[in-house]
Enzyme design. Sequence first.
Site, short mmCIF file in Angstrom:
data_model
loop_
_atom_site.label_atom_id
_atom_site.label_comp_id
_atom_site.label_asym_id
_atom_site.label_seq_id
_atom_site.Cartn_x
_atom_site.Cartn_y
_atom_site.Cartn_z
N SER B 244 0.84 -1.21 0.00
CA SER B 244 0.00 0.00 0.00
C SER B 244 0.86 1.24 0.00
O SER B 244 2.02 1.22 0.42
CB SER B 244 -0.93 0.10 1.22
N SER B 282 -2.07 -3.64 -3.01
CA SER B 282 -1.57 -2.34 -2.62
C SER B 282 -2.70 -1.31 -2.63
O SER B 282 -3.08 -0.79 -3.67
CB SER B 282 -0.46 -1.90 -3.58
N ASP B 284 -3.92 1.93 -2.66
CA ASP B 284 -3.24 3.18 -2.96
C ASP B 284 -4.23 4.33 -2.97
O ASP B 284 -5.12 4.39 -3.82
CB ASP B 284 -2.53 3.08 -4.32
#
Lengths: 368, 368, 368, 368
Positions: B244, B282, B284
Site C-alpha cells: 500500500s 496495494s 493506494d
Amino acid sequence: MQQDTRRCRCRDLGLAPGDILPGPLNAITDVPGVRVGHRAVVKGPQKSAVCSGVSVVMPHEGDPFKQRLAAACHTFNGFGKAVGLEQIRELGQIETPIALTNTGSVGKVAHALAGWEFAQNPDAVSVNPVAGECNDSFLNHLPGQHITEEHLLDAIAAARTGPVAEGCVGAGAGMVCYGFKGGIGTASRLLPDKKGGYCLGALVLANFGIREHLCMNGIPVGRHLEHLRDSLPPPRHEKPDEGSIMMILATDAPIDSRQLGRLARRAPLGLARTGSIGSHGSGDFVLAFSTYNPMPANAKAHTISLIQDQAKTMNPLFQAVVETVEESVYNALCMASTTRGYLGHVVHALPLDEVKELLKKYQALEPI
Amino acid sequence: MQQDTRRCRCRDLGLAPGDILPGPLNAITDVPGVRVGHRAVVKGPQKSAVCSGVSVVMPHEGDPFKQRLAAACHTFNGFGKAVGLEQIRELGQIETPIALTNTGSVGKVAHALAGWEFAQNPDAVSVNPVAGECNDSFLNHLPGQHITEEHLLDAIAAARTGPVAEGCVGAGAGMVCYGFKGGIGTASRLLPDKKGGYCLGALVLANFGIREHLCMNGIPVGRHLEHLRDSLPPPRHEKPDEGSIMMILATDAPIDSRQLGRLARRAPLGLARTGSIGSHGSGDFVLAFSTYNPMPANAKAHTISLIQDQAKTMNPLFQAVVETVEESVYNALCMASTTRGYLGHVVHALPLDEVKELLKKYQALEPI
Amino acid sequence: MQQDTRRCRCRDLGLAPGDILPGPLNAITDVPGVRVGHRAVVKGPQKSAVCSGVSVVMPHEGDPFKQRLAAACHTFNGFGKAVGLEQIRELGQIETPIALTNTGSVGKVAHALAGWEFAQNPDAVSVNPVAGECNDSFLNHLPGQHITEEHLLDAIAAARTGPVAEGCVGAGAGMVCYGFKGGIGTASRLLPDKKGGYCLGALVLANFGIREHLCMNGIPVGRHLEHLRDSLPPPRHEKPDEGSIMMILATDAPIDSRQLGRLARRAPLGLARTGSIGSHGSGDFVLAFSTYNPMPANAKAHTISLIQDQAKTMNPLFQAVVETVEESVYNALCMASTTRGYLGHVVHALPLDEVKELLKKYQALEPI
Amino acid sequence: MQQDTRRCRCRDLGLAPGDILPGPLNAITDVPGVRVGHRAVVKGPQKSAVCSGVSVVMPHEGDPFKQRLAAACHTFNGFGKAVGLEQIRELGQIETPIALTNTGSVGKVAHALAGWEFAQNPDAVSVNPVAGECNDSFLNHLPGQHITEEHLLDAIAAARTGPVAEGCVGAGAGMVCYGFKGGIGTASRLLPDKKGGYCLGALVLANFGIREHLCMNGIPVGRHLEHLRDSLPPPRHEKPDEGSIMMILATDAPIDSRQLGRLARRAPLGLARTGSIGSHGSGDFVLAFSTYNPMPANAKAHTISLIQDQAKTMNPLFQAVVETVEESVYNALCMASTTRGYLGHVVHALPLDEVKELLKKYQALEPI
C-alpha cells in the site's frame, strides 16, 4: 494496409520494454477472435484538408450485439468526448465494436455504428455504440466533420485477425504524440502458464504529450533530441492542450467487469512510463473487455468460472496492462511517418536512427 | 526526530528527478502552514514486537475543524482501509488533520483523532476524522493493534513546520517498499512565477512494490541489484500482496475540490515512474488539499478567486504532483534504515552506495 | 430484547406498503443465515448521559472473513463517517459483519470489529471492518465516545436468526426520525417463484428527516400531525442537519457486486416514499450483500451461476428494495418509544393511534 | 407550439405537489436566460412512421461555448446512451446547449450540435455536445434513425424564453410514461428570500414506468385506473424495459459543479414520488447547471461568491429539485395527448377527468 517500409516497431530497434514476453503478433489480435480494421481518410486541398480516419476493434469473430462480452471503462482524464461509457458502467458489457475517430466526428461515427448494428439485428430497438476520439486538428480540418458513415462501414469491412497496421492508419492518420507523428499502436503479452497462461493485448490511439516529456525505457529521449528542434520542429499548436489517448485492452482471462475495471485503472501507469503527466487537455480513456464468456443477449442467467482477486492471479494481468500500454505508445511513434496536412502543417516522424543510438548509448536496449 | 546519519535524501546522491525545482525544504512543509508530526512506537520482545507508529499532516497552523480547507481524495486501488473519504467526496473539504498508521490501528487512530477534535471544539457533535494506513505486518505485530490514542496525540503534539523527518519515523517505522525498508518520504516543487508561482508538496507512506520492479530515474535499479539477493534478501512475505501507499498532496494554489481531484488522480503517474504496476494488494490512496482559502466552519457563503482549468494553469501543477510523488518514494527508500522487528524479521535498507554507482553508470545522475 | 408492548409494527396498524408479500418474519433475517444482534447502552446522569448502542448484521451463519460474500455499497449523501467502503468498491465483497453505532464511536467500533476478526483468524494480518453510524447527539452525549469494544462484542454475541428487535434497540437507542423517535427497522420481501423466488431484506438505522416531511403510504402524516406540535414537540436540534440513515440490504439472489450496486442505488427511492428530500446533513449510505455464493478467502477461482440483467430478473429485486426500505423506516418509527436522554432532552414516539386514524381517514390502509 | 386544448397542466387539475411556490411560468424558463425549443418530427406511413423529435435547453441567452456555466451530471441508471457526460464530470461545466431526442438518433444529434457550435465559433477545434435520449420505439420507427441535423437546428432556432410547450412536443412526440402518453414536462420553484430567493427549474423527457406504479401526490392512481385496462389499454411493449427519463435542472443559485452534483443526485427522489422503482431498462440521467456565473471560455482565473454547504442553504434547493421533478412528470402526463404511430400503435393519454375525480376522492387535491 500500406505501411512506410522505412518505419519499424520498437522491438525492431531493440527496444523491448517490460518483463513479460509478447504473443506471436505482439498485437491486440493475439487475443483470439479480436479483429482490427482501419479506414484512413486523407485528401486535399490544404485549406480543408482531411487527414483523419476511423479504426475499429471488433471484440470477437461474431456480432457483439448478439454475444455480449464483459467490459469496463476508466476515465483517467474526462476532458474528451468518448461515447457509450455510461451503459458499460451500468451493465458491465459491450454490445458493439469499439470505434475510434476524431473529435469532430465521434457523434457521426457513433450514429453509424448504431446503424450498422440495427442493420445486423432487425429486431433491435436499442443499441449502445462505443466510440472514442482524439483531436487531430493540427493536421485535419476537424471542424469540417468529414468522416462519413461509409468510412465507419469501410473500417468494419476491413477488420480482420492477424497483424495490425500501425502509425498513420485509420483514426491515426492525423494524430500527434510527444511532438512527433503518432497514431495507432498495439502490443500484447502472453502470460506463462504458471501465471495463468492468459493473453492480454492493448491498442492505443496516441495523440498526447509534449516532446520534452517523452521517455523510452526510462531514457528522457525527448530532451535528448532537443538539438533537432530546428530540423524537426514540433507542431506549434495554438491550443497545445488538445491531446488525448484512447486505450483499448482485450484479454481472454476469465474476469468480470469489476476486475476489468481494475485492469483499466492500471493503463495510465503505462502512459506514465512514456513520460505522460496526464496533461489537462488530454482526454484519456480506457476500455477493457474479456473474450472469455460471450453471453447471449437475452440470457436470463449464466454460469461462469472466474478468477478470484489474489496477488497471484491479478498481478500478472496488471503488469501486462502496464507493459502493453507502454509498448503500444512506442509502436505508434515508431511506425508513424512524417505527415503533411491541413494548412500545410507538418508533423515529423520520430527519428528512429537517433533514438536507437540514444537508447544504445544509455544502455536501454540491453537485457539486464 | 532521530535520523540515521548514514542515510541521505535522493538529491544528496545526485538523483534529482523531474524538471521543476523544489522548494527550500523540498518537503510538504514548503507549503506555508503545513505541519508534520511523527510518533514511532517500537518495542520488543520479538513475539509481539511493535514496530509501527503514527504520522500526522496538519493542513495549516490552526484547527482545520474551525477553518476548513478545500480537499479531494482519489482511490487508485481501494484494497485498503482509509477512513473519512466519503465526506471529503461529498463536501469537498477536510475538517481534521490527516493521520497515518498501520492497518490494524486505523480505527483506533480515527477514534482518537475525532476525540482530539471534540476536545478542541466543545460544541462539536460531528467530526470526520481522516486516517490512512499501510500494512506493516512483516515487522510489526499488526493484529495486536498496539497503537493507542496517546500515540496519535503525541504525533499531533510533535507537529511542526520546517524540515520533515523521513524513513523509519512515525507510521513509517515498519513499512517495506520495493523489498527494501520504506516509510515516510516527502518532496516539493515551487512553480516559477510564469507558471503561477505556487508551491506543491507531497508526503507519502511508502509500503508497496517488489524489488524487481524498482526503477529510479528510469533505471531498473531493482533488477540491477539482483546480485545482492543473498546479502540483502528481500522480506519473504507469506502474503506478498499486503502493500500500500498513502499519498498526501498539499498546495497553496487557489483551486477547488474538483481541481484537487484532478491533481490527486495524477499521483499514481509518479508511482509508475518508480516502477509500480499497481499491484493487487496495494491499497493506494491520495488525499489532496489546498491551503489557499480556509473557510470558517459555519460560513453560509464565501468569495473566492480560483484558477480556471487551462493547460497553462493546470499542467504545471500536474507535473509537480507527478514529480513530488516520485521523489517522495525515493526519499522514503533513501532515508529508511535497516530494521529488525516482529519475529526477528529484518528488512534491509536500500544500499545507497550501490545505487549511486548504478545511477552514475547509466548516466541517470546527469542533467540533460 | 425488551420491547415496549404498546408499540407495534406498521402492518399491525394495517399499513402494508408495496405490492410484494413479505417473508415470514418480515425482517432481514428472512434471508437464510442472516443474523442480527443489538447492544443498547443507556445510562445517566443527564450531563453525560449515554443513550446509544451498537447493532450488527452478521451476513451468514459463519465467519465472513473465511467465507466472503459478494457486496456493494452506495453513498447517496456522503456527509457521514461510514468505514470500510473503499475495499467493498474495489473487491466487491465483505469480509466482516456490518456494525452500526453513533458518529463519535464509529472508529472505536471499527477497531473492535477488526480485533474480533483477528481473534477468529490467528493468521490474518489485514481486515476491513465495515461500520456505519448516525448522529444521536440530541439524546446521547456523543462527544464522550462512550461505546466500548465490549459493546461491539456484546452485539455480536447477541446476534441470531429469527425475529429482529426494532426501534430503540442497539444503535437505535438514541436516534430521531422525522421529529419522532427513530432507530432500527426492518422488513423483507419474498418474490413469487415466477419472479425468481428470491428473498430480499432490509434493515435500517433511521435518524433523518424533519416532521413536516413525513409521508406514510402517500399521506403527508407529518403535516397532518401539526396540531400535536405543543403536546409532542419535535426535538429542537441546534444543528438540525445532523441526521442520517444507514440502509443494509441482504438477498439470497445469485447476483454479483455490480448487480448489488444496482440494488443499492434504488434504496433512496424507498426513502423518498417516506418523504425524504435527502437533506444536506443526512449521510445516507447503503450496503448490500448476497448470501448466494460464499467464497473461501483464499480461492483462486470459483464457478458461479448468475442472473443476467434483464427487466424480468432485476425489476422484482429493485421493487423489493424500494418497498423494504420504505417499510423499514415505518417500522423504526412505529416500534420506537418516547425517550429521554442527554440534558433531559425528550424525543416523542410517533403517536400510533393518531396515525392509524389518519391513514384510515385518507384510505391509505385499504387494499386497492 | 400547437397544443391540445383539452389537456392541461397538473395544477389546473388542482394537483399542486410540494410545499414551495412555483415561479411565474412554473417552468424551467423561470430561471432567467434559460430558453427551450422543440422540433417534433411526425410522419407516416405506418410501416416506417416517424413519431419523434428534438428538444433543446439553451442554458442562457448567449452561446454557452463562449460563456461556460457550472454544471454537473448524475447517472441514476446508466442503461442509456447520453452523450457528453465525461467532460462535464471532469471540468464541471457545459459548453453547448443540451439536446434531447430518441435513442437511435442521439449520435446524429450530438454530431449536429457540435457542428452548430463549430459554425458559431470559427476558431473552435473541440466541442463537447451534450445530448440525451429516451426510447420511443413503440410509436416511432427508431432503428430508421430519422432525426436529421436540420431538426436539431430547427429546435435551436425555436428556442425562446417564456412558457414551455409540454407533452407531445419535440423529443416528447413518441414517449410513453407509466403506460400513458408521456413526453416533455417542466416545473419551477421560487425560493422565498429567507431561503435564498433563488429560482430552480426542471425539464424532463418522461418515458418510463409501468401503469400499476403510477402515483400522484401519494395516491396510487395507476392501480385505481385498472378498470380502464380495456378501454385505454397500456402499450404492449415487446421489450417493456425500454424506458428512460432525462432530467434537466437549472438554477440561478450561486453554486459550483460539486454542489450541482448534490442537487442532481436528489432528482431520483422526485421520480420516486411518482411511483418509480428505477426499473432495469430505464436509463435515468440528470444534468444540472447554474446560470449564476458564466465564465469566459479562455479565462485563466475567476472570482466567484458561492453558497457554502449548510442545511439552511442547501435544503431548500434540494427540496425544490424533488418537487420540480415530481411535478414535471405530472405535467408531461397531463399535457400529452393520445398518439398513434409506428405500426398503428396507440398510446392513450392519461384520462384527466378520472384522475381529478380520484385525487379528489382521496383528498389529494386539498391543501393541508
